[in-house]
Design an enzyme around this catalytic site. Structure first.
Site, PDB file in Angstrom:
ATOM      1  N   GLU A  73      -4.603  -9.023   3.400  1.00 12.20           N
ATOM      2  CA  GLU A  73      -5.215  -8.640   4.679  1.00 12.20           C
ATOM      3  C   GLU A  73      -6.415  -9.503   5.059  1.00 12.20           C
ATOM      4  O   GLU A  73      -6.646  -9.772   6.221  1.00 12.20           O
ATOM      5  CB  GLU A  73      -5.634  -7.172   4.641  1.00 12.20           C
ATOM      6  CG  GLU A  73      -4.499  -6.185   4.788  1.00 12.20           C
ATOM      7  CD  GLU A  73      -3.824  -5.858   3.468  1.00 12.20           C
ATOM      8  OE1 GLU A  73      -4.034  -6.570   2.471  1.00 12.20           O
ATOM      9  OE2 GLU A  73      -3.055  -4.882   3.460  1.00 12.20           O
ATOM     10  N   GLU A 125       0.822  -1.216   0.000  1.00  9.76           N
ATOM     11  CA  GLU A 125       0.000   0.000   0.000  1.00  9.76           C
ATOM     12  C   GLU A 125       0.852   1.261   0.000  1.00  9.76           C
ATOM     13  O   GLU A 125       0.499   2.266  -0.606  1.00  9.76           O
ATOM     14  CB  GLU A 125      -0.942  -0.019   1.210  1.00  9.76           C
ATOM     15  CG  GLU A 125      -2.031  -1.086   1.090  1.00  9.76           C
ATOM     16  CD  GLU A 125      -2.883  -1.185   2.332  1.00  9.76           C
ATOM     17  OE1 GLU A 125      -2.436  -1.817   3.309  1.00  9.76           O
ATOM     18  OE2 GLU A 125      -3.982  -0.633   2.346  1.00  9.76           O
TER      19      GLU A 125
HETATM   20  C1  LIG Z   1       4.226   4.712   6.113  1.00  8.13           C
HETATM   21  C2  LIG Z   1       3.047   5.298   6.797  1.00  8.13           C
HETATM   22  C3  LIG Z   1       2.567   4.390   7.915  1.00  8.13           C
HETATM   23  C4  LIG Z   1       1.406   5.018   8.654  1.00  8.13           C
HETATM   24  C5  LIG Z   1       1.076   4.174   9.852  1.00  8.13           C
HETATM   25  C6  LIG Z   1      -0.373   4.334  10.209  1.00  8.13           C
HETATM   26  C7  LIG Z   1      -1.060   2.982  10.345  1.00  8.13           C
HETATM   27  C8  LIG Z   1      -2.544   3.083  10.048  1.00  8.13           C
HETATM   28  C9  LIG Z   1      -3.198   1.715  10.055  1.00  8.13           C
HETATM   29  C10 LIG Z   1      -2.915   0.996   8.772  1.00  8.13           C
HETATM   30  C11 LIG Z   1      -2.708  -0.483   8.948  1.00  8.13           C
HETATM   31  C12 LIG Z   1      -2.362  -1.134   7.636  1.00  8.13           C
HETATM   32  C13 LIG Z   1      -2.791  -2.504   7.647  1.00  8.13           C
HETATM   33  C14 LIG Z   1      -2.248  -3.337   6.484  1.00  8.13           C
HETATM   34  O1  LIG Z   1      -3.077  -3.073   5.355  1.00  8.13           O
HETATM   35  C15 LIG Z   1      -2.338  -4.772   6.929  1.00  8.13           C
HETATM   36  C16 LIG Z   1      -1.185  -5.645   6.632  1.00  8.13           C
HETATM   37  O2  LIG Z   1      -0.154  -5.249   6.173  1.00  8.13           O
HETATM   38  S1  LIG Z   1      -1.452  -7.333   7.026  1.00  8.13           S
HETATM   39  C17 LIG Z   1       0.102  -8.132   6.766  1.00  8.13           C
HETATM   40  C18 LIG Z   1       0.304  -8.508   5.359  1.00  8.13           C
HETATM   41  N1  LIG Z   1       1.526  -9.299   5.228  1.00  8.13           N
HETATM   42  C19 LIG Z   1       1.525 -10.642   5.128  1.00  8.13           C
HETATM   43  O3  LIG Z   1       0.516 -11.299   5.113  1.00  8.13           O
HETATM   44  C20 LIG Z   1       2.877 -11.317   5.013  1.00  8.13           C
HETATM   45  C21 LIG Z   1       2.873 -12.639   5.788  1.00  8.13           C
HETATM   46  N2  LIG Z   1       4.195 -13.245   5.733  1.00  8.13           N
HETATM   47  C22 LIG Z   1       4.549 -14.080   4.705  1.00  8.13           C
HETATM   48  O4  LIG Z   1       3.825 -14.349   3.781  1.00  8.13           O
HETATM   49  C23 LIG Z   1       5.941 -14.679   4.785  1.00  8.13           C
HETATM   50  O5  LIG Z   1       6.475 -14.382   6.068  1.00  8.13           O
HETATM   51  C24 LIG Z   1       6.907 -14.121   3.699  1.00  8.13           C
HETATM   52  C25 LIG Z   1       6.849 -12.617   3.684  1.00  8.13           C
HETATM   53  C26 LIG Z   1       6.538 -14.709   2.344  1.00  8.13           C
HETATM   54  C27 LIG Z   1       8.333 -14.579   4.064  1.00  8.13           C
HETATM   55  O6  LIG Z   1       8.344 -15.986   4.219  1.00  8.13           O
HETATM   56  P1  LIG Z   1       9.606 -16.693   4.903  1.00  8.13           P
HETATM   57  O7  LIG Z   1      10.839 -16.118   4.335  1.00  8.13           O
HETATM   58  O8  LIG Z   1       9.356 -18.159   4.877  1.00  8.13           O
HETATM   59  O9  LIG Z   1       9.578 -16.177   6.421  1.00  8.13           O
HETATM   60  P2  LIG Z   1       8.538 -16.689   7.546  1.00  8.13           P
HETATM   61  O10 LIG Z   1       7.174 -16.813   6.989  1.00  8.13           O
HETATM   62  O11 LIG Z   1       9.136 -17.848   8.255  1.00  8.13           O
HETATM   63  O12 LIG Z   1       8.515 -15.410   8.518  1.00  8.13           O
HETATM   64  C28 LIG Z   1       9.684 -15.098   9.297  1.00  8.13           C
HETATM   65  C29 LIG Z   1       9.164 -14.628  10.644  1.00  8.13           C
HETATM   66  O13 LIG Z   1       8.393 -13.418  10.441  1.00  8.13           O
HETATM   67  C30 LIG Z   1       7.082 -13.623  10.939  1.00  8.13           C
HETATM   68  N3  LIG Z   1       6.156 -12.869  10.099  1.00  8.13           N
HETATM   69  C31 LIG Z   1       6.063 -12.919   8.763  1.00  8.13           C
HETATM   70  N4  LIG Z   1       5.136 -12.048   8.323  1.00  8.13           N
HETATM   71  C32 LIG Z   1       4.655 -11.422   9.435  1.00  8.13           C
HETATM   72  C33 LIG Z   1       3.647 -10.411   9.646  1.00  8.13           C
HETATM   73  N5  LIG Z   1       3.018  -9.821   8.652  1.00  8.13           N
HETATM   74  N6  LIG Z   1       3.407 -10.030  10.924  1.00  8.13           N
HETATM   75  C34 LIG Z   1       4.089 -10.583  11.959  1.00  8.13           C
HETATM   76  N7  LIG Z   1       5.038 -11.550  11.835  1.00  8.13           N
HETATM   77  C35 LIG Z   1       5.292 -11.950  10.557  1.00  8.13           C
HETATM   78  C36 LIG Z   1       6.849 -15.109  10.894  1.00  8.13           C
HETATM   79  O14 LIG Z   1       5.840 -15.493  11.793  1.00  8.13           O
HETATM   80  C37 LIG Z   1       8.199 -15.620  11.290  1.00  8.13           C
HETATM   81  O15 LIG Z   1       8.321 -15.414  12.681  1.00  8.13           O
HETATM   82  P3  LIG Z   1       9.179 -16.458  13.547  1.00  8.13           P
HETATM   83  O16 LIG Z   1       8.518 -17.780  13.332  1.00  8.13           O
HETATM   84  O17 LIG Z   1      10.578 -16.395  12.981  1.00  8.13           O
HETATM   85  O18 LIG Z   1       9.045 -15.969  14.951  1.00  8.13           O
END
Ligand SMILES: CCCCCCCCCCCCC[C@H](O)CC(=O)SCCNC(=O)CCNC(=O)[C@H](O)C(C)(C)COP(=O)(O)OP(=O)(O)OC[C@H]1O[C@@H](n2cnc3c(N)ncnc32)[C@H](O)[C@@H]1OP(=O)(O)O
Length: 668
Positions: free
Chosen positions: A129, A109
């Site tokens: 999301e 975004e």
């Molecule tokens: C700049 C102005 C900012 C203004 C701020 C104002 C805010 C206003 C409110 C707005 C809110 C916006 C909301 C937004 O629209 C919502 C989102 O963004 S939802 C999140 C979307 N993202 C995802 O779904 C990504 C999910 N992750 C993945 O698909 C995979 O991790 C990957 C990216 C493909 C990478 O895969 P891998 O390399 O295999 O790595 P892992 O999956 O093993 O992940 C490593 C580690 O990270 C943790 N993790 C991954 N993604 C997230 C996440 N989104 N949130 C939290 N944690 C995440 C994952 O659990 C692993 O953790 P660990 O197991 O190592 O502890």
């Protein structure tokens, strides 16, 4: 860990803001200071450190989920934040995003809000999301449709469909593709070109050329609502997403940004969001096993796999492995069986090519990895041998690694790595009567008991389907076939006689040559397209079984509500899950949530069997089971672990004091 952004201004006057929060540059509420962006007076590039743009917001910020270790406590968002952010973007300085690696959710975004986007061809872009029970909250509901058009934008949001940088360019989601080592320079030049009027200054929020005319847009949105109501009848957030998109089309994008922020604020506190965020971390956490994944053991290289049996199951497993670039030896007992097995693999891969899901080149490469044999001569240097058995589990996204006391830690580490490489979610379990059959058995036994005591068979199936299961228990028995249901029931009866309800219903129906869907007659009748319809003859089988079981009709069971049915069917499954947890068969409760969703079809938006049970409370569940056990027998008797949780009023998912990995329990 708090994220941050770093601004560096180059000699060309272009400021580059890098989002820094390794490993995925997740955004957090306190990680990006809007003012930092506002004070910029130069044209700017947004990028992510270490070749990863941003995987989006840290989802611990949503659903009131347990704060992940190190994640800062989050405050509820200022509803005007996305608007502030929009004002930032309206400031007269061109912003170009340089995207490599993941750009998901809020990460994408930010890029969509820039005046241009440059990506590598392998970058991954998506708005997932809705997988967390929320909607895009940084303007994605407005900017995405204006860049790629309504149908594609809805598909990306409603199906959480990800696209590569190359595909994104074809959709006009990004403006240009560049190699990783030229990405930032390309984006810098683009920002300068915009400033010097050599390239258009496009504010995506106010683009209209890709938006369909109002009448057509309304039709597209109506069809999207119909599809979402059919596909996810229990979920409201997909419809909210469609409403917010429509608000922008009908009332303008600025007004819709408010609606988006308000909707996100509501949704992020919902039970659905909490459940889906729990499911996300539970799924990511299955491979974290104390005493195994923290030992520093590295997986050994597994290159060559031997599979015994080329039937539907064995050929399916072989296909999974050759598509993951493993060399596969497929052994059969004779040439005809072997040719049939290899033929199954070829035709399945060809059908993927015909559907455009795979290139002919990939098909050729995959088949080159497959070798059919009739003896064991080639087995001397294989790294892994797999014996296929009856049930069609290769299509499941789930790999159960059953360990015994003699299984080495190294082998478990190897198998966890193989599971990740074939894109399965693996859980390590102790050696017990199949975890799945425990769940499936309790999921089928109780329905049989209820029907023999007077409940309506088809009401049970409808109630369980409405709860969110892919189908009701009787429809499932028809699908897997009476043979499998009987085998699972016998296994359960042999191991757990004191809590098995021995129904006569299936055996009575088998006398009528009914085996389920395969014979076009089971609990349902099936037409030549396998469409199921209730069978009026069922009543006579139920009455015969009831007589054989010496069971009287209980009038209370003729008036069960759907909620009563869900509780009577699933509380024994919860009870079984508590036993499995207490016996140390699994490492942690969340593994059972994953198993229930991925192998039983329990709805992920309820978090999994124990997460859902916990939301009802151990006391409530235990008291209901106690009552039913007095009326209908020990099948409902609450286990010691559940009784203890109920007496203390504690959570069902208090992590058990585990051995470092699942014990091979008494459930041998
Ligand atoms: C700049 C102005 C900012 C203004 C701020 C104002 C805010 C206003 C409110 C707005 C809110 C916006 C909301 C937004 O629209 C919502 C989102 O963004 S939802 C999140 C979307 N993202 C995802 O779904 C990504 C999910 N992750 C993945 O698909 C995979 O991790 C990957 C990216 C493909 C990478 O895969 P891998 O390399 O295999 O790595 P892992 O999956 O093993 O992940 C490593 C580690 O990270 C943790 N993790 C991954 N993604 C997230 C996440 N989104 N949130 C939290 N944690 C995440 C994952 O659990 C692993 O953790 P660990 O197991 O190592 O502890």
């Amino acid at each position: 860990m708090k994220g941050s952004t770093v601004l560096e201004v180059g000699a060309d006057g272009v400021g580059v803001i890098a989002i820094i929060n390794p490993p995925l540059n997740l955004l957090t509420y306190d990680g990006i200071d809007d003012n930092e962006v506002v004070k910029l007076t130069w044209q700017v590039d947004w990028t992510g450190a270490n070749g990863k743009f941003s995987a989006g917001f840290d989802v611990t910020a949503f659903g009131g989920s347990q704060e992940r270790k190190g994640a800062p406590p989050h405050t509820s968002p200022d509803l005007s934040s996305p608007l502030t952010w929009d004002n930032v973007l309206a400031a007269r300085k061109p912003l170009a995003a340089a995207i490599d690696g993941p750009a998901f959710g809020g990460g994408l975004e930010i890029a969509l809000a820039c005046h241009a986007r440059v990506a590598t061809s392998n970058a991954q872009l998506g708005l997932p999301e809705l997988q967390y029970g929320i909607i895009p909250g940084l303007g994605g509901t407005q900017r995405c449709p204006r860049l790629v058009g309504l149908p594609k934008a809805l598909e990306m949001m409603l199906m959480s469909k990800r696209v590569s940088g190359k595909v994104a360019q074809s959709l006009c989601l990004v403006d240009a593709i560049a190699p990783a080592d030229g990405l930032l320079s390309t984006a810098r030049c683009w920002a300068l070109d915009i400033l010097q009027c050599r390239k258009p200054w496009i504010v995506s929020l106010y683009k209209t050329d890709k938006l369909e005319p109002l009448a057509e847009a309304r039709m597209i949105l109506t069809l999207a609502r119909i599809q979402m109501r059919k596909q996810a009848p229990n979920l409201t957030h997909p419809l909210v997403c469609i409403d917010v998109v429509e608000e922008g089309i009908v009332s303008g994008p600025r007004s819709a940004l408010w609606k988006e922020a308000e909707a996100l604020h509501e949704l992020r506190q919902s039970y659905t969001c909490r459940s889906l965020v729990h499911f996300f971390f539970a799924k990511n956490g299955t491979s974290k096993i104390p005493g195994i994944s923290d030992t520093g053991l590295q997986p050994r290289k597994v290159c060559k796999i031997a599979i015994l049996g080329g039937g539907p199951m064995g050929s399916g497993i072989a296909r999974v492995f050759i598509l993951s670039n493993y060399r596969v030896i497929l052994k059969e007992v004779n040439k005809n069986c072997l040719l049939a097995g290899i033929g199954r693999i070829k035709s399945n891969l060809q059908s993927h090519v015909n559907k455009g899901k795979m290139t002919q080149e990939k098909l050729k490469t995959s088949l080159s990895l497959l070798k059919g044999v009739l003896d064991y001569d080639c087995f001397t240097d294989v790294d892994l041998v797999i014996e296929s058995h009856l049930r069609p589990v290769h299509v499941m996204p789930f790999l159960k690694i059953v360990r015994t006391r003699r299984t080495s830690l190294q082998v478990i580490v190897d198998l966890l790595d193989v599971g990740k490489k074939i894109k399965k979610t693996s859980i390590v379990v102790g050696n017990c009567t199949a975890l799945q059959s425990a769940g499936c058995s309790s999921l089928t036994q109780t329905p049989m008991l209820l029907v023999e005591h007077g409940a309506d068979l088809y009401q049970i199936d409808q109630a369980i389907t409405n709860f969110g299961m892919p189908m009701g228990p009787f429809r499932m028995v028809d699908l897997v076939g009476f043979g499998v249901a009987i085998a699972t029931g016998i296994q359960f009866l042999e191991n757990f006689p004191d809590r098995t309800y021995k129904s006569n219903l299936i055996s009575v129906m088998k006398e009528d040559k009914r085996e389920g869907e395969s014979t076009c007659k089971g609990f349902y009748m099936y037409d030549d397209k396998h469409n199921a319809s209730p069978d009026p003859d069922i009543v006579k089988f139920v009455e015969k079984a009831r007589t054989m079981s010496h069971v009287m009709v209980d009038t209370k069971l003729r008036n069960l509500s759907d909620g009563d049915i869900v509780e009577m069917i699933f509380f024994p499954v919860v009870n079984e899950a508590c036993r499995i947890l207490a016996e140390g068969v699994v490492v942690k409760a969340s593994d059972l949530d994953i198993a229930s969703v991925m192998s039983m079809g329990f709805p992920s938006y309820r978090g999994g069997i124990l997460f859902w049970a916990n939301s009802l409370g151990s006391r409530y569940i235990c008291s209901k089971l106690e009552d039913w056990s007095k009326q209908y027998g020990k099948i409902f008797k609450p286990c010691a672990y559940l009784t203890e949780c109920a007496s203390k009023g504690t959570s069902l998912v208090t992590e058990m004091k585990q051995t470092t990995y699942p014990s091979s329990s008494s459930r041998m």
